[in-house]
Design a protein around this motif. Structure first.
Motif, PDB file in Angstrom:
ATOM      1  N   VAL A  95       0.831  -1.200   0.000  1.00 17.20           N
ATOM      2  CA  VAL A  95       0.000   0.000   0.000  1.00 17.20           C
ATOM      3  C   VAL A  95       0.870   1.255   0.000  1.00 17.20           C
ATOM      4  N   ILE A  96       1.904   1.250   0.820  1.00 18.31           N
ATOM      5  CA  ILE A  96       2.801   2.393   0.933  1.00 18.31           C
ATOM      6  C   ILE A  96       3.446   2.708  -0.414  1.00 18.31           C
ATOM      7  N   ASP A  97       3.882   1.699  -1.125  1.00 17.07           N
ATOM      8  CA  ASP A  97       4.512   1.923  -2.429  1.00 17.07           C
ATOM      9  C   ASP A  97       3.524   2.521  -3.429  1.00 17.07           C
ATOM     10  N   LEU A  98       2.285   2.045  -3.407  1.00 11.22           N
ATOM     11  CA  LEU A  98       1.262   2.605  -4.301  1.00 11.22           C
ATOM     12  C   LEU A  98       1.020   4.073  -3.981  1.00 11.22           C
ATOM     13  N   MET A  99       0.965   4.404  -2.707  1.00  7.44           N
ATOM     14  CA  MET A  99       0.718   5.790  -2.312  1.00  7.44           C
ATOM     15  C   MET A  99       1.911   6.686  -2.642  1.00  7.44           C
ATOM     16  N   ALA A 100       3.108   6.208  -2.344  1.00  6.12           N
ATOM     17  CA  ALA A 100       4.298   7.009  -2.622  1.00  6.12           C
ATOM     18  C   ALA A 100       4.416   7.316  -4.108  1.00  6.12           C
ATOM     19  N   ALA A 101       4.040   6.380  -4.945  1.00  3.12           N
ATOM     20  CA  ALA A 101       4.108   6.586  -6.395  1.00  3.12           C
ATOM     21  C   ALA A 101       3.159   7.677  -6.873  1.00  3.12           C
ATOM     22  N   LYS A 102       2.160   8.019  -6.048  1.00  7.67           N
ATOM     23  CA  LYS A 102       1.222   9.095  -6.381  1.00  7.67           C
ATOM     24  C   LYS A 102       1.459  10.348  -5.535  1.00  7.67           C
ATOM     25  N   GLY A 103       2.569  10.394  -4.830  1.00  9.48           N
ATOM     26  CA  GLY A 103       2.905  11.589  -4.074  1.00  9.48           C
ATOM     27  C   GLY A 103       2.065  11.815  -2.846  1.00  9.48           C
ATOM     28  N   VAL A 104       1.620  10.741  -2.195  1.00  9.72           N
ATOM     29  CA  VAL A 104       0.791  10.841  -0.998  1.00  9.72           C
ATOM     30  C   VAL A 104       1.683  10.834   0.241  1.00  9.72           C
ATOM     31  N   TRP A 105       1.571  11.878   1.055  1.00  3.44           N
ATOM     32  CA  TRP A 105       2.312  11.957   2.311  1.00  3.44           C
ATOM     33  C   TRP A 105       1.674  11.035   3.334  1.00  3.44           C
ATOM     34  N   MET A 106       2.484  10.243   4.041  1.00  2.57           N
ATOM     35  CA  MET A 106       1.952   9.203   4.921  1.00  2.57           C
ATOM     36  C   MET A 106       2.402   9.388   6.363  1.00  2.57           C
ATOM     37  N   GLN A 107       1.421   9.324   7.256  1.00  2.00           N
ATOM     38  CA  GLN A 107       1.667   9.336   8.697  1.00  2.00           C
ATOM     39  C   GLN A 107       1.423   7.920   9.218  1.00  2.00           C
ATOM     40  N   PHE A 108       2.375   7.380   9.972  1.00  2.00           N
ATOM     41  CA  PHE A 108       2.282   6.021  10.494  1.00  2.00           C
ATOM     42  C   PHE A 108       1.705   6.075  11.905  1.00  2.00           C
ATOM     43  N   ASP A 109       0.525   5.484  12.068  1.00  2.37           N
ATOM     44  CA  ASP A 109      -0.308   5.689  13.249  1.00  2.37           C
ATOM     45  C   ASP A 109      -0.442   4.404  14.055  1.00  2.37           C
ATOM     46  N   MET A 110      -0.029   4.452  15.337  1.00  7.13           N
ATOM     47  CA  MET A 110      -0.291   3.320  16.225  1.00  7.13           C
ATOM     48  C   MET A 110      -1.728   3.435  16.705  1.00  7.13           C
ATOM     49  N   HIS A 111      -2.630   2.853  15.907  1.00  5.32           N
ATOM     50  CA  HIS A 111      -4.056   3.011  16.181  1.00  5.32           C
ATOM     51  C   HIS A 111      -4.509   2.008  17.235  1.00  5.32           C
ATOM     52  N   GLN A 112      -5.310   2.504  18.167  1.00  5.15           N
ATOM     53  CA  GLN A 112      -5.990   1.635  19.114  1.00  5.15           C
ATOM     54  C   GLN A 112      -7.355   2.236  19.413  1.00  5.15           C
ATOM     55  N   ASP A 113      -8.309   1.380  19.666  1.00  2.00           N
ATOM     56  CA  ASP A 113      -9.633   1.776  20.164  1.00  2.00           C
ATOM     57  C   ASP A 113     -10.020   0.778  21.240  1.00  2.00           C
ATOM     58  N   GLN A 114     -10.256   1.251  22.456  1.00  5.16           N
ATOM     59  CA  GLN A 114     -10.634   0.361  23.561  1.00  5.16           C
ATOM     60  C   GLN A 114      -9.651  -0.796  23.726  1.00  5.16           C
ATOM     61  N   TRP A 115      -8.384  -0.524  23.424  1.00  2.00           N
ATOM     62  CA  TRP A 115      -7.251  -1.375  23.761  1.00  2.00           C
ATOM     63  C   TRP A 115      -7.121  -2.626  22.902  1.00  2.00           C
ATOM     64  N   ASN A 116      -8.116  -3.521  22.952  1.00  2.00           N
ATOM     65  CA  ASN A 116      -7.957  -4.839  22.332  1.00  2.00           C
ATOM     66  C   ASN A 116      -9.337  -5.458  22.094  1.00  2.00           C
ATOM     67  N   GLU A 117      -9.384  -6.506  21.302  1.00  2.00           N
ATOM     68  CA  GLU A 117     -10.647  -7.183  20.995  1.00  2.00           C
ATOM     69  C   GLU A 117     -11.361  -7.698  22.236  1.00  2.00           C
ATOM     70  N   VAL A 118     -10.618  -8.005  23.295  1.00  2.00           N
ATOM     71  CA  VAL A 118     -11.239  -8.444  24.551  1.00  2.00           C
ATOM     72  C   VAL A 118     -12.257  -7.422  25.029  1.00  2.00           C
ATOM     73  N   TYR A 119     -11.966  -6.149  24.767  1.00  4.06           N
ATOM     74  CA  TYR A 119     -12.841  -5.064  25.214  1.00  4.06           C
ATOM     75  C   TYR A 119     -13.670  -4.476  24.070  1.00  4.06           C
TER      76      TYR A 119
END
Length: 487
Positions: free
Chosen positions: A117-141
């Protein structure tokens, strides 16, 4: 190092041949495209002030990366982004994907899934932010983001099954709040493990073209003192004792492997939907911080929960408050602000209010979200841009507000611009910097200029390439530009 330089030259040459990126003929050398902070601005490798318009891309179920299918992300999606003027992406690089089995043990196949995905975006000049995404910690919750091995259910709640509490109410439970308190306190070394994760991510992406850095943790939860974030001036003690030290620790870890890319801090979660202050501070010796802030008007959120009142116009005051708070907070941090989440609605007027406000403040943004992707932690299904994730030829009407004429890169400073979503009229002014040899690069919305457009400028030479305009040779002083759609 020589191999890397050769690879970058080949990559830039490919961009130039494709016609999808402008490679400035007068720019100095094949500098790696990467954003950094200057004052409150994002600045590219040529010294141009950059404005980012884009989307969030977070695949919240295993394997935590979008597949190479029409429903996921393909070359057609990357082309769609380019055609519609979107030059930014927030990519959910989940801890659960990087270290799925044990602390510090990297699953390189996960990075490979995202690299496609990153290579496809870079080839189109898309600036990318790498995000440690979490919502409510984990699937347990009922959430996602943190690996299963990092889930240590505290007593006495671990004696019973966790009740099926929906998002975001799950955050408010004593158990989930305690889990976050334990994380901030580095219980069982979990915070140290998170820092190790970030060092591994930074080591992977430190040389990635079109990087705009690392978003440390999505919407950090304050823990059991969360009610104080509403009642006590935005809970400043939580920032001082938990959020700031933890993010400082991750910053130090990243800097041990990557000294240059932007590191983005986030305020506590409730600041995204309530007009309360935030309390992040600057870091001694650090000049490349970002403020990754979120903007969700409470009236729009209430509507998504089924409240039968249309209070959309109240979002004008709300977004003005959040924009002003973000600018003040970024100044206190010596950081560049980015509205990295907003929208998440099919309410066109609410989107227009937020986007117009962002324009008036030169605020870059990443809309939530590009596609719905069966999001398990959301209030409704009105998140994505398309009626059907697998059919990008059928966008929702809100695209009319998101596709906007705007200056993607400006060869100067003191930028001001305005776009009328009804008439398509666009105006901008800036103080030209003749030391910047790359052109001012403007995207023109094809939705409001389907028959073409005219460009008038007080200085310089105009070159049109479809929906993109380059302005060169502007000298020094104030430059005024007007773009008018043809009837």
């Amino acid at each position: 190092m020589k191999k890397l330089a050769i690879a970058l030259l080949a990559l830039l040459a490919t961009f130039a041949v494709s016609g999808n990126l402008v490679t400035p003929a007068q720019a100095d050398g094949p500098a790696t495209p990467r954003l950094h902070r200057e004052g409150r601005n994002l600045v590219d490798q040529f010294g141009r002030q950059v404005i980012v318009h884009g989307f969030n891309f977070v695949w919240k179920s295993a394997p935590y990366a979008p597949p190479d299918t029409a429903n996921g992300f393909t070359a057609a999606d990357a082309q769609w982004l380019y055609d519609h003027g979107f030059n930014g992406a927030r990519l959910g690089i989940l801890w659960a994907g990087v270290n799925p089995t044990a602390p510090g043990v990297v699953d390189n196949s996960y990075f490979d899934k995202w690299q496609r995905v990153i290579d496809l975006m870079a080839a189109k000049g898309v600036w990318m932010q790498f995000d440690m995404h979490q919502d409510q910690w984990n699937e347990v919750y009922g959430g996602e983001g943190v690996p299963a091995w990092a889930v240590k259910r505290p007593l006495p709640w671990s004696l019973f099954p966790f009740p099926p509490v929906p998002f975001p109410e799950g955050y408010w439970t004593p158990e989930v709040s305690t889990v976050f308190d334990n994380f901030w306190a580095n219980k069982n070394g979990l915070l140290d493990n998170w820092v190790t994760f970030w060092k591994q991510v930074a080591n992977r992406y430190k040389d990635q073209p079109y990087s705009m850095g690392y978003d440390l943790i999505n919407e950090p939860w304050a823990g059991n003192e969360w009610t104080g974030c509403i009642l006590i001036a935005g809970c400043p003690s939580t920032y001082a004792k938990e959020l700031q030290p933890a993010q400082n620790k991750a910053l130090a870890g990243i800097r041990s492997v990557d000294p240059t890319n932007i590191v983005w801090y986030e305020p506590q979660q409730l600041a995204a939907g309530l007009p309360i202050p935030t309390h992040l501070t600057s870091v001694a010796g650090e000049n490349n911080l970002g403020l990754s802030w979120h903007n969700y008007c409470s009236a729009t959120f209430a509507a998504s929960l089924g409240v039968p009142l249309d209070l959309t116009e109240s979002c004008k005051a709300f977004t003005r408050n959040r924009e002003n708070n973000a600018l003040k907070q970024a100044d206190a941090m010596n950081a560049v602000p980015l509205m990295s989440e907003w929208g998440a609605t099919d309410n066109d007027r609410a989107i227009q209010i937020d986007a117009d406000s962002a324009d008036s403040n030169n605020m870059s943004w990443l809309y939530w979200a590009y596609k719905y992707w069966n999001d398990p932690t959301t209030a409704d299904t009105d998140q994505g841009v398309f009626v059907d994730d697998a059919d990008i030829s059928n966008p929702k009407p809100k695209l009319d507000q998101l596709v906007r004429t705007y200056p993607q890169a400006t060869a100067g400073r003191n930028l001001a611009y305005s776009y009328n979503t009804t008439t398509g009229l666009f105006t901008m002014s800036f103080t030209s910097d003749p030391s910047i040899t790359a052109p001012t690069h403007i995207f023109v919305s094809p939705l409001t200029a389907p028959h073409g457009y005219t460009v008038t400028t007080s200085a310089g030479t105009v070159t049109k390439n479809g929906s993109y305009v380059d302005l060169t040779g502007t000298g020094s002083g104030t430059v005024n530009v007007t773009i008018t759609p043809l009837p």
